[in-house]
Design a protein around this motif. Structure first.
Motif, PDB file in Angstrom:
ATOM      1  N   ALA A  30       0.839  -1.207   0.000  1.00 54.34           N
ATOM      2  CA  ALA A  30       0.000   0.000   0.000  1.00 54.34           C
ATOM      3  C   ALA A  30       0.873   1.255   0.000  1.00 54.34           C
ATOM      4  CB  ALA A  30      -0.928  -0.003   1.209  1.00 54.34           C
ATOM      5  N   LEU A  31       1.942   1.238   0.795  1.00 51.42           N
ATOM      6  CA  LEU A  31       2.840   2.393   0.828  1.00 51.42           C
ATOM      7  C   LEU A  31       3.545   2.583  -0.508  1.00 51.42           C
ATOM      8  CD1 LEU A  31       4.436   2.073   4.385  1.00 51.42           C
ATOM      9  CD2 LEU A  31       2.845   3.829   3.586  1.00 51.42           C
ATOM     10  N   LEU A  32       3.935   1.502  -1.129  1.00 50.66           N
ATOM     11  CA  LEU A  32       4.592   1.574  -2.436  1.00 50.66           C
ATOM     12  C   LEU A  32       3.651   2.165  -3.481  1.00 50.66           C
ATOM     13  CD1 LEU A  32       7.157   0.897  -4.034  1.00 50.66           C
ATOM     14  CD2 LEU A  32       6.171  -1.346  -4.483  1.00 50.66           C
ATOM     15  N   GLU A  33       2.416   1.706  -3.485  1.00 45.81           N
ATOM     16  CA  GLU A  33       1.441   2.232  -4.444  1.00 45.81           C
ATOM     17  C   GLU A  33       1.145   3.713  -4.185  1.00 45.81           C
ATOM     18  OE1 GLU A  33      -2.058  -0.217  -4.638  1.00 45.81           O
ATOM     19  OE2 GLU A  33      -0.884  -2.025  -5.007  1.00 45.81           O
ATOM     20  N   LYS A  34       1.037   4.077  -2.899  1.00 46.40           N
ATOM     21  CA  LYS A  34       0.795   5.479  -2.545  1.00 46.40           C
ATOM     22  C   LYS A  34       1.971   6.345  -2.980  1.00 46.40           C
ATOM     23  CE  LYS A  34      -1.181   8.811  -0.083  1.00 46.40           C
ATOM     24  NZ  LYS A  34      -2.359   9.499  -0.523  1.00 46.40           N
ATOM     25  N   GLY A  35       3.192   5.861  -2.726  1.00 47.24           N
ATOM     26  CA  GLY A  35       4.382   6.608  -3.142  1.00 47.24           C
ATOM     27  C   GLY A  35       4.455   6.764  -4.647  1.00 47.24           C
ATOM     28  N   LYS A  36       4.117   5.698  -5.358  1.00 48.54           N
ATOM     29  CA  LYS A  36       4.138   5.765  -6.821  1.00 48.54           C
ATOM     30  C   LYS A  36       3.096   6.761  -7.325  1.00 48.54           C
ATOM     31  CE  LYS A  36       3.704   3.054 -11.001  1.00 48.54           C
ATOM     32  NZ  LYS A  36       3.268   1.826 -11.627  1.00 48.54           N
ATOM     33  N   SER A  37       1.925   6.729  -6.724  1.00 50.44           N
ATOM     34  CA  SER A  37       0.862   7.648  -7.119  1.00 50.44           C
ATOM     35  C   SER A  37       1.277   9.096  -6.882  1.00 50.44           C
ATOM     36  CB  SER A  37      -0.410   7.327  -6.332  1.00 50.44           C
ATOM     37  OG  SER A  37      -1.398   8.293  -6.575  1.00 50.44           O
ATOM     38  N   GLU A  38       1.863   9.360  -5.710  1.00 53.78           N
ATOM     39  CA  GLU A  38       2.285  10.724  -5.405  1.00 53.78           C
ATOM     40  C   GLU A  38       3.447  11.159  -6.297  1.00 53.78           C
ATOM     41  OE1 GLU A  38       2.833  11.494  -1.252  1.00 53.78           O
ATOM     42  OE2 GLU A  38       0.850  10.726  -0.747  1.00 53.78           O
ATOM     43  N   THR A  39       4.337  10.228  -6.621  1.00 47.43           N
ATOM     44  CA  THR A  39       5.449  10.544  -7.515  1.00 47.43           C
ATOM     45  C   THR A  39       4.924  10.891  -8.906  1.00 47.43           C
ATOM     46  OG1 THR A  39       6.917   9.077  -6.291  1.00 47.43           O
ATOM     47  CG2 THR A  39       7.574   9.639  -8.525  1.00 47.43           C
ATOM     48  N   ASP A  40       3.971  10.103  -9.387  1.00 44.37           N
ATOM     49  CA  ASP A  40       3.377  10.390 -10.699  1.00 44.37           C
ATOM     50  C   ASP A  40       2.679  11.745 -10.692  1.00 44.37           C
ATOM     51  OD1 ASP A  40       4.309   7.984 -11.690  1.00 44.37           O
ATOM     52  OD2 ASP A  40       2.387   6.938 -11.472  1.00 44.37           O
ATOM     53  N   SER A  41       1.992  12.039  -9.608  1.00 46.99           N
ATOM     54  CA  SER A  41       1.296  13.320  -9.496  1.00 46.99           C
ATOM     55  C   SER A  41       2.291  14.480  -9.491  1.00 46.99           C
ATOM     56  CB  SER A  41       0.459  13.342  -8.216  1.00 46.99           C
ATOM     57  OG  SER A  41      -0.148  14.589  -8.036  1.00 46.99           O
ATOM     58  N   ALA A  42       3.368  14.321  -8.738  1.00 48.82           N
ATOM     59  CA  ALA A  42       4.388  15.372  -8.687  1.00 48.82           C
ATOM     60  C   ALA A  42       5.055  15.540 -10.046  1.00 48.82           C
ATOM     61  CB  ALA A  42       5.429  15.044  -7.618  1.00 48.82           C
ATOM     62  N   LYS A  43       5.312  14.433 -10.717  1.00 52.71           N
ATOM     63  CA  LYS A  43       5.926  14.492 -12.046  1.00 52.71           C
ATOM     64  C   LYS A  43       5.014  15.236 -13.020  1.00 52.71           C
ATOM     65  CE  LYS A  43       5.558  11.267 -14.953  1.00 52.71           C
ATOM     66  NZ  LYS A  43       5.445  10.072 -15.741  1.00 52.71           N
ATOM     67  N   ASP A  44       3.729  14.920 -12.984  1.00 51.89           N
ATOM     68  CA  ASP A  44       2.781  15.602 -13.863  1.00 51.89           C
ATOM     69  C   ASP A  44       2.742  17.099 -13.578  1.00 51.89           C
ATOM     70  OD1 ASP A  44       2.171  13.184 -15.034  1.00 51.89           O
ATOM     71  OD2 ASP A  44       0.324  12.880 -13.872  1.00 51.89           O
ATOM     72  N   LYS A  45       2.792  17.463 -12.297  1.00 52.74           N
ATOM     73  CA  LYS A  45       2.770  18.882 -11.926  1.00 52.74           C
ATOM     74  C   LYS A  45       4.010  19.597 -12.449  1.00 52.74           C
ATOM     75  CE  LYS A  45       2.441  21.961  -7.957  1.00 52.74           C
ATOM     76  NZ  LYS A  45       2.399  22.058  -6.506  1.00 52.74           N
ATOM     77  N   VAL A  46       5.177  18.964 -12.303  1.00 48.86           N
ATOM     78  CA  VAL A  46       6.425  19.572 -12.775  1.00 48.86           C
ATOM     79  C   VAL A  46       6.404  19.721 -14.296  1.00 48.86           C
ATOM     80  CG1 VAL A  46       8.911  19.167 -13.023  1.00 48.86           C
ATOM     81  CG2 VAL A  46       7.819  18.856 -10.808  1.00 48.86           C
ATOM     82  N   VAL A  47       5.924  18.694 -14.986  1.00 49.11           N
ATOM     83  CA  VAL A  47       5.850  18.759 -16.457  1.00 49.11           C
ATOM     84  C   VAL A  47       4.919  19.886 -16.886  1.00 49.11           C
ATOM     85  CG1 VAL A  47       5.024  17.527 -18.506  1.00 49.11           C
ATOM     86  CG2 VAL A  47       6.498  16.367 -16.865  1.00 49.11           C
ATOM     87  N   ASP A  48       3.778  20.009 -16.204  1.00 47.79           N
ATOM     88  CA  ASP A  48       2.839  21.088 -16.541  1.00 47.79           C
ATOM     89  C   ASP A  48       3.471  22.464 -16.322  1.00 47.79           C
ATOM     90  OD1 ASP A  48       0.925  19.229 -17.210  1.00 47.79           O
ATOM     91  OD2 ASP A  48      -0.185  19.402 -15.320  1.00 47.79           O
ATOM     92  N   GLU A  49       4.196  22.614 -15.205  1.00 46.03           N
ATOM     93  CA  GLU A  49       4.845  23.890 -14.929  1.00 46.03           C
ATOM     94  C   GLU A  49       5.936  24.193 -15.949  1.00 46.03           C
ATOM     95  OE1 GLU A  49       6.184  23.745 -10.879  1.00 46.03           O
ATOM     96  OE2 GLU A  49       4.155  23.827 -10.072  1.00 46.03           O
ATOM     97  N   LEU A  50       6.695  23.175 -16.337  1.00 46.69           N
ATOM     98  CA  LEU A  50       7.738  23.384 -17.343  1.00 46.69           C
ATOM     99  C   LEU A  50       7.137  23.764 -18.693  1.00 46.69           C
ATOM    100  CD1 LEU A  50      10.249  20.493 -16.554  1.00 46.69           C
ATOM    101  CD2 LEU A  50      10.617  22.943 -16.265  1.00 46.69           C
ATOM    102  N   MET A  51       6.049  23.109 -19.051  1.00 45.87           N
ATOM    103  CA  MET A  51       5.405  23.431 -20.327  1.00 45.87           C
ATOM    104  C   MET A  51       4.855  24.858 -20.305  1.00 45.87           C
ATOM    105  SD  MET A  51       5.988  20.932 -22.253  1.00 45.87           S
ATOM    106  CE  MET A  51       4.944  21.293 -23.632  1.00 45.87           C
ATOM    107  N   ALA A  52       4.283  25.271 -19.182  1.00 45.39           N
ATOM    108  CA  ALA A  52       3.778  26.651 -19.068  1.00 45.39           C
ATOM    109  C   ALA A  52       4.932  27.638 -19.181  1.00 45.39           C
ATOM    110  CB  ALA A  52       3.032  26.836 -17.748  1.00 45.39           C
ATOM    111  N   GLY A  53       6.054  27.328 -18.530  1.00 47.36           N
ATOM    112  CA  GLY A  53       7.230  28.196 -18.624  1.00 47.36           C
ATOM    113  C   GLY A  53       7.762  28.260 -20.040  1.00 47.36           C
ATOM    114  N   LEU A  54       7.758  27.131 -20.713  1.00 47.74           N
ATOM    115  CA  LEU A  54       8.221  27.087 -22.101  1.00 47.74           C
ATOM    116  C   LEU A  54       7.328  27.931 -23.001  1.00 47.74           C
ATOM    117  CD1 LEU A  54      10.137  25.897 -24.221  1.00 47.74           C
ATOM    118  CD2 LEU A  54       8.612  23.934 -24.375  1.00 47.74           C
TER     119      LEU A  54
END
Length: 97
Positions: A30-54
């Motif tokens: 459960a912790l592994l899945e939660k960590g993966k989910s949060e990592t994916d969410s953080a990655k998506d947020k960073v990608v969105d911010e980078l694309m907006a900056g671009l």
């Protein structure tokens, strides 16, 4: 009777340890899945911010190019003289090497 009680206690302890292992395994999953989910969410947020900056940088770059083009069209002779002198200056700087 004492050994029988000890045997029963050992059996109960083994059963408890087995259940504990299963619970820990489920918790780890459960912790592994939660960590993966949060990592994916953080990655998506960073990608969105980078694309907006671009996109912002691209718009600013286009605005700057248009501004320079407009200034060149307004004063073509002055622009050519500036470009000539900048070229001479750069040539002198790189010629020293």
């Amino acid at each position: 009777m004492g050994q029988e009680d000890i045997g029963q206690d050992l059996d109960a302890l083994r059963e408890d340890v087995t259940k504990l292992r299963a619970d820990l395994s489920q918790l780890a999953k459960a912790l592994l899945e939660k960590g993966k989910s949060e990592t994916d969410s953080a990655k998506d947020k960073v990608v969105d911010e980078l694309m907006a900056g671009l996109r912002t940088a691209r718009v600013r770059g286009n605005d700057t190019v248009e501004s320079v083009e407009h200034r060149i069209q307004e004063k073509p002779l002055m622009s050519m003289l500036i470009a000539f002198f900048v070229g001479l200056l750069l040539g002198k700087l790189f010629d020293k090497g």
